[in-house]
Scaffold this motif. Structure first.
Motif, mmCIF file in Angstrom:
data_model
loop_
_atom_site.group_PDB
_atom_site.id
_atom_site.type_symbol
_atom_site.label_atom_id
_atom_site.label_comp_id
_atom_site.label_asym_id
_atom_site.label_seq_id
_atom_site.Cartn_x
_atom_site.Cartn_y
_atom_site.Cartn_z
ATOM 1 N N UNK A 86 13.929 41.514 54.609
ATOM 2 C CA UNK A 86 12.681 41.435 55.358
ATOM 3 C C UNK A 86 11.519 41.819 54.450
ATOM 4 N N UNK A 87 10.399 41.137 54.585
ATOM 5 C CA UNK A 87 9.230 41.497 53.786
ATOM 6 C C UNK A 87 8.462 42.621 54.471
ATOM 7 N N UNK B 160 2.941 43.212 64.959
ATOM 8 C CA UNK B 160 2.402 42.442 66.081
ATOM 9 C C UNK B 160 2.824 43.074 67.412
ATOM 10 N N UNK B 161 4.018 43.633 67.425
ATOM 11 C CA UNK B 161 4.505 44.266 68.659
ATOM 12 C C UNK B 161 3.698 45.523 68.977
ATOM 13 N N UNK C 173 -1.763 36.814 61.902
ATOM 14 C CA UNK C 173 -1.187 37.971 61.229
ATOM 15 C C UNK C 173 -0.824 37.629 59.787
ATOM 16 N N UNK C 174 -0.172 36.480 59.628
ATOM 17 C CA UNK C 174 0.273 36.116 58.276
ATOM 18 C C UNK C 174 -0.907 35.847 57.348
ATOM 19 N N UNK D 29 9.314 36.330 61.777
ATOM 20 C CA UNK D 29 8.560 36.956 62.864
ATOM 21 C C UNK D 29 8.925 36.340 64.207
ATOM 22 N N UNK E 183 -2.243 39.134 56.253
ATOM 23 C CA UNK E 183 -1.379 39.709 55.200
ATOM 24 C C UNK E 183 -1.749 39.140 53.844
ATOM 25 N N UNK F 105 5.261 45.538 54.246
ATOM 26 C CA UNK F 105 3.958 45.704 53.624
ATOM 27 C C UNK F 105 3.597 47.180 53.618
ATOM 28 N N UNK G 132 6.667 45.754 58.937
ATOM 29 C CA UNK G 132 6.848 44.314 58.710
ATOM 30 C C UNK G 132 6.225 43.519 59.852
ATOM 31 N N UNK G 133 6.133 42.214 59.644
ATOM 32 C CA UNK G 133 5.410 41.322 60.550
ATOM 33 C C UNK G 133 5.593 41.566 62.029
ATOM 34 N N UNK G 134 6.817 41.413 62.498
ATOM 35 C CA UNK G 134 6.990 41.486 63.947
ATOM 36 C C UNK G 134 6.666 42.866 64.503
ATOM 37 N N UNK H 153 2.604 31.689 71.393
ATOM 38 C CA UNK H 153 1.901 32.744 70.673
ATOM 39 C C UNK H 153 1.923 32.541 69.151
ATOM 40 N N UNK H 154 2.385 31.382 68.751
ATOM 41 C CA UNK H 154 2.514 31.138 67.311
ATOM 42 C C UNK H 154 1.153 31.047 66.628
ATOM 43 N N UNK I 26 -1.793 39.310 68.799
ATOM 44 C CA UNK I 26 -2.158 38.646 67.551
ATOM 45 C C UNK I 26 -1.165 37.522 67.276
ATOM 46 N N UNK I 27 -1.716 36.321 67.088
ATOM 47 C CA UNK I 27 -0.842 35.172 66.820
ATOM 48 C C UNK I 27 -0.174 35.342 65.456
ATOM 49 N N UNK I 28 1.000 34.747 65.322
ATOM 50 C CA UNK I 28 1.750 34.867 64.065
ATOM 51 C C UNK I 28 0.952 34.342 62.870
ATOM 52 N N UNK I 29 0.280 33.215 63.075
ATOM 53 C CA UNK I 29 -0.467 32.641 61.949
ATOM 54 C C UNK I 29 -1.637 33.544 61.560
#
Lengths: 114, 319
Positions: free
Chosen positions: A74-75, A30-31, A48-49, B31, A52, A77, A25-27, B56-57, A43-46
């Motif tokens: 939680x979503x 990225x972690x 990454x999303x 997230x 996806x 993938x 999943x997302x976090x 970091x957003x 990797x910024x959240x936006x």
């Protein structure tokens, strides 16, 4: 932090690599990118999303609702077969890219030590 | 945690609420929450964790194409930005101008006091001057008081006028500004609450003199004087309410919450309905009263219109 066009072209590759063995999943993704690159790439959240969503519409990954955390599902993938072959393509593309680019890279210390 | 939620709300401000957009927002929030929790667990302070998460957003522009909101994102830059300085200034002017405006209203409410006082005292035979003279003096005092009050109201509400659009139009603020406004709102909360309850109690009590005094004493003069007491109580509680609730109102405007929430702002119908409604009511009141001279009864339109308005706006807001 790196933010070149080259690495942007390989965001998908990094995400697919992390999904090869198991859904995630997302976090977590990225972690793991942060850890694997010794914090050289975050990797910024936006970013990454949007990766996806793009890969989902291309059929490279599939989203599904996983276990609940804090009361919210939680979503997750998971990678698809199309995703695996795309990943392989990108790996081959990278090999060639690297070979090509390296011809033009001066290694600073090369001459000193050899 | 609320800070992160607010930050995200702000980023999504003014974007169409499609299913994709809502989903994106939820997942981005998940997230960010995960990251925040882990940073907190690793020993970072609240502020450090929030700072890292926000820095970091990334940038919402990246999502434009994938979410089909590219157009909306480009138009988003049309939404005005209210800076820290703007917000601070608005609150400052509110603090400065509203006590003066309230004073103006107070002067209008107590304007008939001198007239009533003189008439009452003459009724009680405590002043021996011709009634015409008393009325003349009273009217001069009334007009002077209203004139002073109105000039105060006009002069100081003019200072606030340039911020009026914030009540109706969407705008953006940054995180720091929002925190500042929230802090002021919180600080002001007890003052606001006690002012509202004090004024409500006083409004209720204000009816007592006009009811009780004529019951106990049957003198005409005293009932006139009881109106004076009532007017003073009403004037004071209005002054108290308006001057002390202003900061709360301004903060809510700046935070776009309560009566000024995004949902209400985007509901154009309710604004049109409300302005048309009150114009019609005023026209009906004046038209009826001037043609029939039935001023003694026509005022009833106001409480009825007020209650009806509540019902209509509840229906309109539902849409």
């Amino acid at each position: 932090m790196i933010s070149s066009d080259v690495i942007r072209g390989y965001n998908d590759t990094m995400i697919l690599y992390l999904l090869l063995n198991e859904p995630s999943y997302g976090y977590e993704i990225s972690k793991r990118i942060r850890e694997l690159t010794d914090e050289k790439y975050i990797m910024k959240e936006t970013t990454l999303y949007s990766a996806f969503k793009r890969m989902e519409s291309n059929g490279f990954i599939e989203a599904f609702s996983g276990s609940e955390t804090n009361g919210k599902p939680r979503t997750y993938y998971k990678i698809t077969d199309a995703g695996r072959s795309y990943y392989k393509e990108k790996c081959e593309e990278w090999e060639i890219t690297r070979e090509v680019i390296e011809k033009f890279i001066v290694k600073e210390n090369f001459h000193e030590y050899n | 945690m609320n800070t992160i939620r607010n930050y995200l709300d702000n980023m999504f401000l003014g974007l169409p609420q499609t299913e994709e957009v809502t989903k994106a927002k939820m997942e981005l929030l998940a997230m960010m929450e995960d990251k925040y929790n882990e940073l907190k667990d690793s020993g970072k302070t609240e502020n450090e964790a929030i700072g890292i998460v926000i820095s970091e957003f990334g940038n919402l522009d990246e999502l434009g194409e994938t979410l089909g909101i590219k157009h909306a994102l480009e138009n988003k830059s049309d939404i005005p930005m209210i800076t820290y300085e703007d917000a601070r200034k608005y609150i400052e002017i509110t603090k400065e101008a509203t006590p003066k405006i309230s004073l103006g209203i107070l002067l209008c409410i107590i304007s008939p006091v001198v007239l009533l006082l003189l008439l009452g005292l003459s009724e009680l035979n405590m002043v021996r001057v011709k009634e015409e003279a008393l009325i003349a003096i009273g009217l001069v005092a009334l007009i002077a008081s209203v004139a002073a009050g109105v000039s105060y109201i006009i002069r100081f509400s003019g200072k606030l006028e340039k911020y009026d659009y914030l009540k109706y139009d969407l705008f953006e603020t940054d995180y720091k500004t929002e925190q500042m406004v929230r802090g002021i709102l919180e600080e002001d909360e007890p003052i606001y609450r006690s002012a509202v309850s004090t004024s409500v109690i006083l409004y209720i009590l204000s009816a007592l003199p006009v009811i009780v005094i004529p019951l106990v004493f049957e003198t005409e003069g005293l009932s006139v004087l009881s109106v004076v007491i009532t007017l003073f109580i009403v004037a004071f509680s209005t002054y108290n309410l308006i001057s002390k609730s202003a900061v709360n109102g301004t903060c809510n405007i700046l935070l776009q919450q309560g009566d000024y929430s995004l949902k209400r702002k985007s509901n154009k119908i309710s604004r049109i309905v409300s302005s048309v409604y009150w114009c019609v009511i005023v026209a009906a009141y004046l038209g009826y009263s001037f043609t029939t001279y039935n001023w003694a009864m026509s005022w009833i339109i106001w409480p009825v219109a007020g209650i009806l308005y509540g019902a209509i706006s509840a229906i309109v807001d539902e849409r």
